[in-house]
Design an enzyme around this catalytic site. Sequence first.
Site, PDB file in Angstrom:
ATOM      1  N   ARG A  58     -12.239   2.121  -8.272  1.00 56.07           N
ATOM      2  CA  ARG A  58     -11.271   3.054  -8.718  1.00 56.07           C
ATOM      3  C   ARG A  58     -11.743   3.910  -9.972  1.00 56.07           C
ATOM      4  O   ARG A  58     -12.136   3.128 -10.586  1.00 56.07           O
ATOM      5  CB  ARG A  58      -9.928   2.768  -8.531  1.00 56.07           C
ATOM      6  CG  ARG A  58      -9.410   2.450  -7.122  1.00 56.07           C
ATOM      7  CD  ARG A  58      -8.010   2.260  -6.949  1.00 56.07           C
ATOM      8  NE  ARG A  58      -7.686   2.079  -5.508  1.00 56.07           N
ATOM      9  CZ  ARG A  58      -6.348   1.990  -4.995  1.00 56.07           C
ATOM     10  NH1 ARG A  58      -5.335   2.294  -5.744  1.00 56.07           N
ATOM     11  NH2 ARG A  58      -6.184   1.842  -3.650  1.00 56.07           N
ATOM     12  N   ARG A  97       1.948  -4.714   6.290  1.00 56.72           N
ATOM     13  CA  ARG A  97       1.094  -3.646   5.685  1.00 56.72           C
ATOM     14  C   ARG A  97       2.161  -2.468   5.443  1.00 56.72           C
ATOM     15  O   ARG A  97       2.545  -2.129   6.551  1.00 56.72           O
ATOM     16  CB  ARG A  97      -0.217  -3.303   6.133  1.00 56.72           C
ATOM     17  CG  ARG A  97      -0.909  -2.342   5.107  1.00 56.72           C
ATOM     18  CD  ARG A  97      -2.426  -2.209   5.493  1.00 56.72           C
ATOM     19  NE  ARG A  97      -2.926  -1.476   4.484  1.00 56.72           N
ATOM     20  CZ  ARG A  97      -4.211  -1.332   3.840  1.00 56.72           C
ATOM     21  NH1 ARG A  97      -5.029  -2.347   4.774  1.00 56.72           N
ATOM     22  NH2 ARG A  97      -4.645  -0.452   2.976  1.00 56.72           N
ATOM     23  N   ASP A 144       0.916  -1.114   0.146  1.00 56.13           N
ATOM     24  CA  ASP A 144      -0.022   0.149  -0.001  1.00 56.13           C
ATOM     25  C   ASP A 144       0.780   1.193   0.038  1.00 56.13           C
ATOM     26  O   ASP A 144       1.963   1.297   0.533  1.00 56.13           O
ATOM     27  CB  ASP A 144      -0.903  -0.144   1.324  1.00 56.13           C
ATOM     28  CG  ASP A 144      -2.063   0.877   1.084  1.00 56.13           C
ATOM     29  OD1 ASP A 144      -2.476   1.357  -0.068  1.00 56.13           O
ATOM     30  OD2 ASP A 144      -2.856   1.261   2.187  1.00 56.13           O
ATOM     31  N   GLY A 145       0.440   2.305  -0.759  1.00 52.83           N
ATOM     32  CA  GLY A 145       0.948   3.776  -0.615  1.00 52.83           C
ATOM     33  C   GLY A 145       1.495   4.333  -1.784  1.00 52.83           C
ATOM     34  O   GLY A 145       2.268   5.268  -1.812  1.00 52.83           O
ATOM     35  N   ASN A 146       1.250   3.512  -2.689  1.00 50.21           N
ATOM     36  CA  ASN A 146       1.853   3.914  -4.037  1.00 50.21           C
ATOM     37  C   ASN A 146       1.458   5.140  -4.543  1.00 50.21           C
ATOM     38  O   ASN A 146       2.059   6.077  -5.223  1.00 50.21           O
ATOM     39  CB  ASN A 146       1.457   3.098  -5.382  1.00 50.21           C
ATOM     40  CG  ASN A 146       1.979   1.589  -5.025  1.00 50.21           C
ATOM     41  OD1 ASN A 146       2.685   1.325  -4.300  1.00 50.21           O
ATOM     42  ND2 ASN A 146       1.329   0.485  -5.981  1.00 50.21           N
ATOM     43  N   GLY A 147      -0.021   5.650  -4.376  1.00 44.73           N
ATOM     44  CA  GLY A 147      -0.646   6.730  -4.818  1.00 44.73           C
ATOM     45  C   GLY A 147      -0.011   7.984  -3.964  1.00 44.73           C
ATOM     46  O   GLY A 147       0.451   8.966  -4.808  1.00 44.73           O
ATOM     47  N   ARG A 148       0.310   7.640  -2.676  1.00 42.98           N
ATOM     48  CA  ARG A 148       0.764   8.778  -1.897  1.00 42.98           C
ATOM     49  C   ARG A 148       2.299   8.907  -2.183  1.00 42.98           C
ATOM     50  O   ARG A 148       2.798  10.329  -2.164  1.00 42.98           O
ATOM     51  CB  ARG A 148       0.567   8.444  -0.279  1.00 42.98           C
ATOM     52  CG  ARG A 148      -0.940   8.810   0.224  1.00 42.98           C
ATOM     53  CD  ARG A 148      -1.001   8.074   1.453  1.00 42.98           C
ATOM     54  NE  ARG A 148      -1.357   6.704   1.250  1.00 42.98           N
ATOM     55  CZ  ARG A 148      -1.558   5.948   2.213  1.00 42.98           C
ATOM     56  NH1 ARG A 148      -1.187   6.137   3.603  1.00 42.98           N
ATOM     57  NH2 ARG A 148      -1.900   4.697   1.798  1.00 42.98           N
ATOM     58  N   TRP A 149       2.974   7.893  -2.521  1.00 40.09           N
ATOM     59  CA  TRP A 149       4.292   8.221  -2.798  1.00 40.09           C
ATOM     60  C   TRP A 149       4.217   9.056  -4.038  1.00 40.09           C
ATOM     61  O   TRP A 149       5.336   9.798  -4.140  1.00 40.09           O
ATOM     62  CB  TRP A 149       4.929   6.541  -3.242  1.00 40.09           C
ATOM     63  CG  TRP A 149       6.328   6.688  -3.720  1.00 40.09           C
ATOM     64  CD1 TRP A 149       7.597   6.558  -2.661  1.00 40.09           C
ATOM     65  CD2 TRP A 149       6.952   6.663  -4.894  1.00 40.09           C
ATOM     66  NE1 TRP A 149       8.491   6.550  -3.269  1.00 40.09           N
ATOM     67  CE2 TRP A 149       8.414   6.590  -4.575  1.00 40.09           C
ATOM     68  CE3 TRP A 149       6.555   6.977  -6.252  1.00 40.09           C
ATOM     69  CZ2 TRP A 149       9.327   6.679  -5.719  1.00 40.09           C
ATOM     70  CZ3 TRP A 149       7.397   6.606  -7.232  1.00 40.09           C
ATOM     71  CH2 TRP A 149       8.628   6.587  -6.770  1.00 40.09           C
ATOM     72  N   ASN A 159     -11.006  -2.480  -5.415  1.00 34.88           N
ATOM     73  CA  ASN A 159     -10.243  -1.590  -6.360  1.00 34.88           C
ATOM     74  C   ASN A 159     -11.051  -1.366  -7.532  1.00 34.88           C
ATOM     75  O   ASN A 159     -10.682  -0.387  -8.335  1.00 34.88           O
ATOM     76  CB  ASN A 159      -8.905  -2.190  -6.566  1.00 34.88           C
ATOM     77  CG  ASN A 159      -7.965  -1.954  -5.012  1.00 34.88           C
ATOM     78  OD1 ASN A 159      -6.924  -2.727  -4.852  1.00 34.88           O
ATOM     79  ND2 ASN A 159      -7.980  -0.993  -4.203  1.00 34.88           N
ATOM     80  N   TRP A 160     -11.887  -2.379  -7.945  1.00 34.79           N
ATOM     81  CA  TRP A 160     -12.723  -2.150  -9.292  1.00 34.79           C
ATOM     82  C   TRP A 160     -13.363  -0.672  -9.200  1.00 34.79           C
ATOM     83  O   TRP A 160     -13.656  -0.211 -10.082  1.00 34.79           O
ATOM     84  CB  TRP A 160     -13.390  -3.074  -9.443  1.00 34.79           C
ATOM     85  CG  TRP A 160     -12.894  -4.487  -9.819  1.00 34.79           C
ATOM     86  CD1 TRP A 160     -12.678  -5.767  -9.117  1.00 34.79           C
ATOM     87  CD2 TRP A 160     -12.054  -4.809 -11.177  1.00 34.79           C
ATOM     88  NE1 TRP A 160     -12.248  -6.647  -9.660  1.00 34.79           N
ATOM     89  CE2 TRP A 160     -11.667  -6.127 -10.938  1.00 34.79           C
ATOM     90  CE3 TRP A 160     -11.746  -4.131 -12.241  1.00 34.79           C
ATOM     91  CZ2 TRP A 160     -10.958  -6.677 -12.147  1.00 34.79           C
ATOM     92  CZ3 TRP A 160     -10.950  -4.622 -13.165  1.00 34.79           C
ATOM     93  CH2 TRP A 160     -10.609  -5.817 -13.206  1.00 34.79           C
TER      94      TRP A 160
HETATM   95  C1  IPE Z   1      -5.492  -2.794  -0.252  1.00 34.79           C
HETATM   96  O1  IPE Z   1      -5.139  -1.303  -0.487  1.00 34.79           O
HETATM   97  C2  IPE Z   1      -5.421  -3.594  -1.603  1.00 34.79           C
HETATM   98  C3  IPE Z   1      -4.229  -3.599  -2.107  1.00 34.79           C
HETATM   99  C4  IPE Z   1      -2.918  -3.450  -1.518  1.00 34.79           C
HETATM  100  C5  IPE Z   1      -4.175  -4.365  -3.369  1.00 34.79           C
HETATM  101  P1  IPE Z   1      -6.267  -0.273  -0.500  1.00 34.79           P
HETATM  102  O2  IPE Z   1      -5.401   1.017  -0.538  1.00 34.79           O
HETATM  103  O3  IPE Z   1      -7.367  -0.391  -1.883  1.00 34.79           O
HETATM  104  O4  IPE Z   1      -6.992  -0.384   0.992  1.00 34.79           O
HETATM  105  P2  IPE Z   1      -7.865   0.689   1.632  1.00 34.79           P
HETATM  106  O5  IPE Z   1      -9.286   0.755   0.813  1.00 34.79           O
HETATM  107  O6  IPE Z   1      -7.455   1.988   1.744  1.00 34.79           O
HETATM  108  O7  IPE Z   1      -8.198  -0.049   2.762  1.00 34.79           O
HETATM  109  C1  IPE Z   2      -1.486   0.132  -3.291  1.00 34.76           C
HETATM  110  O1  IPE Z   2      -1.344   1.791  -3.449  1.00 34.76           O
HETATM  111  C2  IPE Z   2      -1.547  -0.498  -4.702  1.00 34.76           C
HETATM  112  C3  IPE Z   2      -2.806  -0.808  -4.968  1.00 34.76           C
HETATM  113  C4  IPE Z   2      -4.136  -0.850  -4.032  1.00 34.76           C
HETATM  114  C5  IPE Z   2      -3.350  -1.199  -6.308  1.00 34.76           C
HETATM  115  P1  IPE Z   2      -2.676   2.769  -3.487  1.00 34.76           P
HETATM  116  O2  IPE Z   2      -2.837   2.855  -4.861  1.00 34.76           O
HETATM  117  O3  IPE Z   2      -3.604   2.191  -2.579  1.00 34.76           O
HETATM  118  O4  IPE Z   2      -1.974   4.004  -2.665  1.00 34.76           O
HETATM  119  P2  IPE Z   2      -2.336   4.912  -1.795  1.00 34.76           P
HETATM  120  O5  IPE Z   2      -3.077   4.114  -0.754  1.00 34.76           O
HETATM  121  O6  IPE Z   2      -3.518   5.570  -2.373  1.00 34.76           O
HETATM  122  O7  IPE Z   2      -1.268   5.768  -1.425  1.00 34.76           O
HETATM  123 MG    MG Z   3      -3.995   2.303  -0.575  1.00 36.64          MG
END
Ligand code: IPE
Ligand code: IPE
Ligand code: MG
Length: 247
Positions: free
Chosen positions: A72, A189, A21-26, A69-70
């Site tokens: 998004r 996590r 988790d955290g790709n988006g924030r990165w 995640n679908w």
């Molecule tokens: C959980 O991450 C799913 C994956 C890492 C693939 P999310 O970023 O989607 O989780 P929530 O919705 O913030 O709990």
């Molecule tokens: C995890 O990173 C990757 C997936 C859920 C596919 P996020 O995309 O959830 O990144 P944040 O949580 O928004 O930073």
């Molecule tokens: Mg996330």
Amino acid sequence: MSFKNKIDTKRLPQHIAIIMDGNGRWAKGLGKLRVFGHQNGVTAVQQTTEACAELGVKYLTLYAFSTENWNRPQLEVRALMELLVSTIKKETATLQKNNIRLIAIGNMDDLPPKCQKELMEAIEATKNNDRMTLVLALSYSAKWDILKAVKKISEKVKNNLLDIEKISDKTVDENLSTAGIPHPELMIRTSGEQRISNFLLWELAYSELYFTEKLWPDFTKEELYKAIVDYQNRERRFGKTSEQLSS
Ligand code: IPE
Ligand code: IPE
Ligand code: MG
């Protein structure tokens, strides 16, 4: 000193599960689009897979895409699916070279056909590898899996193939998509979030949970070693007392 030297290789977890988790924030931190974060998360996947195989961990499960995640934005979903296809394509040779078997859990029917195809080819190509199993959780959610198991079990009962009284923990294990895989001893996590997000609810019943503030693209081998050392310093009591364990 590296955390690697502090690992007791005789007490390794057999199975490590990770919520990446955290790709988006990165990406946001760098003023880039979310997709840039996902692209850079691939390095962390490679590093973690390599580190686990080198250490002798037998199973590594990576939560790559959840059922939720679908929901998004379509653009992000599409980019993630494309990244998945290109990464699997690129990495199959490395998995082969490193004797790593790839399998997937989740609702594959929901994936775009191209994605399914690449995935099936990689699974087929690596099926005889036995150093480590890499489990990709894709379009996966634990509730989806448990519901599926409940339906499978009910069907067997209905057809008189299974006696209700004989339904046990083992029956549930055997009907989940993780059948045959030992439950993870350690769940990691990244990104500071402290929740399970519909990941392996049944299988994590007694796992040690490790949360780190590191965002997934910044997760390195050293971070993994650190998590394993932390895990090894815990006392896993399984309901017993500390005294019982030491006697
Ligand atoms: C959980 O991450 C799913 C994956 C890492 C693939 P999310 O970023 O989607 O989780 P929530 O919705 O913030 O709990
Ligand atoms: C995890 O990173 C990757 C997936 C859920 C596919 P996020 O995309 O959830 O990144 P944040 O949580 O928004 O930073
Ligand atoms: Mg996330």
